[in-house]
Design a protein around this motif. Structure first.
Motif, PDB file in Angstrom:
ATOM      1  N   GLY A  34       2.268  -1.335  16.381  1.00 43.67           N
ATOM      2  CA  GLY A  34       1.851  -2.723  16.265  1.00 43.67           C
ATOM      3  C   GLY A  34       3.000  -3.620  15.898  1.00 43.67           C
ATOM      4  N   HIS A  35       4.142  -3.023  15.418  1.00 43.95           N
ATOM      5  CA  HIS A  35       5.301  -3.890  15.175  1.00 43.95           C
ATOM      6  C   HIS A  35       6.408  -3.602  16.189  1.00 43.95           C
ATOM      7  N   THR A  87      -3.082  -8.110   8.759  1.00 41.81           N
ATOM      8  CA  THR A  87      -4.099  -8.802   7.965  1.00 41.81           C
ATOM      9  C   THR A  87      -5.143  -7.744   7.592  1.00 41.81           C
ATOM     10  N   ASP A  88      -6.230  -8.160   6.978  1.00 44.15           N
ATOM     11  CA  ASP A  88      -7.286  -7.196   6.685  1.00 44.15           C
ATOM     12  C   ASP A  88      -8.061  -6.812   7.940  1.00 44.15           C
ATOM     13  N   LEU A 140       2.747   3.304  11.677  1.00 42.45           N
ATOM     14  CA  LEU A 140       1.699   2.640  12.448  1.00 42.45           C
ATOM     15  C   LEU A 140       2.324   1.809  13.556  1.00 42.45           C
ATOM     16  N   LEU A 181      -9.555  -2.105   6.974  1.00 43.66           N
ATOM     17  CA  LEU A 181      -8.859  -1.692   8.200  1.00 43.66           C
ATOM     18  C   LEU A 181      -9.218  -0.259   8.583  1.00 43.66           C
ATOM     19  N   LYS A 195     -12.484  -0.143  10.294  1.00 41.49           N
ATOM     20  CA  LYS A 195     -12.362  -0.695  11.641  1.00 41.49           C
ATOM     21  C   LYS A 195     -11.716   0.327  12.584  1.00 41.49           C
ATOM     22  N   LEU A 203       2.017  -1.925   5.394  1.00 37.76           N
ATOM     23  CA  LEU A 203       1.454  -0.584   5.527  1.00 37.76           C
ATOM     24  C   LEU A 203       2.549   0.409   5.921  1.00 37.76           C
ATOM     25  N   PRO A 204       3.028   1.195   4.962  1.00 43.87           N
ATOM     26  CA  PRO A 204       4.044   2.210   5.290  1.00 43.87           C
ATOM     27  C   PRO A 204       3.419   3.329   6.139  1.00 43.87           C
ATOM     28  N   SER A 219       7.426   0.204   8.414  1.00 40.77           N
ATOM     29  CA  SER A 219       6.070  -0.184   7.999  1.00 40.77           C
ATOM     30  C   SER A 219       5.505  -1.247   8.927  1.00 40.77           C
ATOM     31  N   ALA A 220       4.179  -1.311   8.978  1.00 42.88           N
ATOM     32  CA  ALA A 220       3.510  -2.350   9.758  1.00 42.88           C
ATOM     33  C   ALA A 220       3.081  -3.480   8.835  1.00 42.88           C
ATOM     34  N   VAL A 253      -0.791  -7.624   4.373  1.00 47.02           N
ATOM     35  CA  VAL A 253      -0.561  -6.318   3.744  1.00 47.02           C
ATOM     36  C   VAL A 253       0.613  -5.660   4.429  1.00 47.02           C
ATOM     37  N   TRP A 284      -3.006   6.690   2.470  1.00 54.78           N
ATOM     38  CA  TRP A 284      -1.759   7.280   1.949  1.00 54.78           C
ATOM     39  C   TRP A 284      -2.082   8.269   0.851  1.00 54.78           C
ATOM     40  N   ALA A 341      -6.334  -6.659  11.379  1.00 56.62           N
ATOM     41  CA  ALA A 341      -5.566  -6.107  12.496  1.00 56.62           C
ATOM     42  C   ALA A 341      -4.092  -6.020  12.156  1.00 56.62           C
ATOM     43  N   LEU A 342      -3.413  -5.077  12.811  1.00 55.66           N
ATOM     44  CA  LEU A 342      -1.960  -4.998  12.718  1.00 55.66           C
ATOM     45  C   LEU A 342      -1.360  -6.197  13.452  1.00 55.66           C
ATOM     46  N   LEU A 343      -0.219  -6.654  12.969  1.00 57.25           N
ATOM     47  CA  LEU A 343       0.420  -7.814  13.579  1.00 57.25           C
ATOM     48  C   LEU A 343       1.504  -7.375  14.551  1.00 57.25           C
ATOM     49  N   ASP A 381      -4.765   6.434  -1.446  1.00 61.69           N
ATOM     50  CA  ASP A 381      -4.769   4.980  -1.388  1.00 61.69           C
ATOM     51  C   ASP A 381      -5.274   4.619   0.007  1.00 61.69           C
ATOM     52  N   HIS A 405      -6.641   1.410   2.674  1.00 60.85           N
ATOM     53  CA  HIS A 405      -7.007   0.035   3.016  1.00 60.85           C
ATOM     54  C   HIS A 405      -8.389   0.121   3.664  1.00 60.85           C
ATOM     55  N   PHE A 451       0.845  -1.204   0.000  1.00 56.76           N
ATOM     56  CA  PHE A 451       0.000   0.000   0.000  1.00 56.76           C
ATOM     57  C   PHE A 451       0.876   1.248   0.000  1.00 56.76           C
TER      58      PHE A 451
END
Lengths: 84, 147, 147, 84
Positions: B145-146, A58-59, B143, B57, B60, A78-79, A54-55, A76, B125, A61-63, B52, B54, A10
């Motif tokens: 989450g990582h 899935t469609d 984001l 998500l 949500k 996600l930058p 980037s993260a 996906v 984006w 939730a973030l992992l 762009d 998603h 994306f």
């Protein structure tokens, strides 16, 4: 046993592939391990830099890096976001 | 959820629908924010922007942001958050956020919260297209989450 | 003044006109506030509100408030401040304030400033009419100038 | 010489007179002196209390207590405001 993930880009990541990119990791790998494997498939330094901030998601939730990979093989990348 | 409307669409955004939604006999105040495509960014002449998104998500996360606003400023608030995707010319609305409440402070705060959180957290984006023919993806917020 | 619209009217207020005014190719943000008549105030059921307005002074003070916002957040902002007079039923808009600017912070701050200052300084009085037939002038803010 | 002022009520002050009220003060009086003379014409305690927290003004500007009265003989009395 290897699992194959299809990672859809994306935003700025679309520069490095219009369609989904395929990454293969051992079954039971963590998200962090998938990230490393993904980085290894990227030709471009800039792409690896972008991946680092980037993260993966899935469609739904973030992992989380430390968690096992999800059931879904469709991910996906996600930058950093710039909506609004 | 009751009193919450979130939306990602390729259609033109309308403020009238948001203000009609953010309305109730007990609500004395409504605040509405419109984000539009600017003709100039960091010194460069812009002719349009591609968004762009998603979609799944974003919907949500919009719903989560609105639920947080309900928690913070009261479950009776009406909240609207819509974002457009695709190509937008200069002047077109990319995002509309709105909130209504009995008193004005809650409307102002909740509306601002929706906008700020959307910018930080929604997987959207912006690619700017310049008058000189060039295009550029905008820098943004990483984001979580990582970590 | 350029970029400023102030208005006192007996006609229905429309948000669309305010948003059309608060728009420019260089403005990426607009914030709009709507004040509406509530059905309940301090525990009493309201059927409507009469607004008594000193029109000439209100227009002058609205213009002063907008000029102050220009000074504080930039002369390029577009600013709209309109207030209705006469009898309004529950749900009708009594006031609309709006601001547009290149970036969002200025729009949010300026719009809020217009609303807060209007409430403190404009010679406007609210008389509530209750479902039980009673009516009451609201308490308010004393105007300065006789100190 | 006396000057006569016509003072138009607004808001809650309308309770004490639908039309303009007339107040007479010596020429050269200040706004504060007009206020005192105005208070003396009011029958009602509540009206005098409301006057104490009200502004006097022309159609152009609020009046300052210490200043001489304006040229215009048409004034307004503005109780605490409650717009919005």
């Amino acid at each position: 046993m290897q699992r194959e993930f299809s990672i859809c880009p994306f935003g700025a990541f679309r520069r490095y592939g219009e369609g989904p990119m395929t990454v293969s990791v051992p079954a039971g790998a963590t998200v962090a391990e998938l990230r490393t494997a993904f980085a290894a498939t990227l030709q471009d330094d800039a792409a690896r830099k972008l991946l680092a901030c980037s993260a993966l998601a899935t469609d739904d939730a973030l992992l989380n890096e430390s968690e096992p990979l999800p059931e879904s093989a469709e991910l996906v990348v996600l930058p950093p976001v710039s909506g609004g | 959820m009751d009193g919450i409307h979130v939306e990602v669409t390729g259609q033109r955004l309308g403020a009238a629908a948001a203000l009609a939604f953010c309305d109730a006999p007990g609500h004395g105040a409504a605040d509405l924010f419109v984000g539009r495509v600017r003709d100039l960014n960091q010194g460069r002449s812009v002719r349009g922007v591609s968004y762009d998104v998603h979609t799944a998500l974003t919907r949500k996360i919009f719903a989560e942001i609105c639920a947080e606003a309900h928690e913070q400023w009261g479950g009776g608030l009406h909240l609207w958050l819509s974002h457009r995707h695709g190509y937008l010319a200069v002047g077109e609305a990319s995002v509309i956020a709105a909130a209504s409440s009995p008193h004005r402070d809650e409307s102002f705060c909740a509306c601002r919260y929706l906008v700020e959180q959307m910018k930080q957290r929604a997987p959207i984006w912006k690619q700017e297209h310049y008058v000189d023919g060039d295009s550029e993806w905008m820098q943004g917020h990483a984001l979580c989450g990582h970590g």
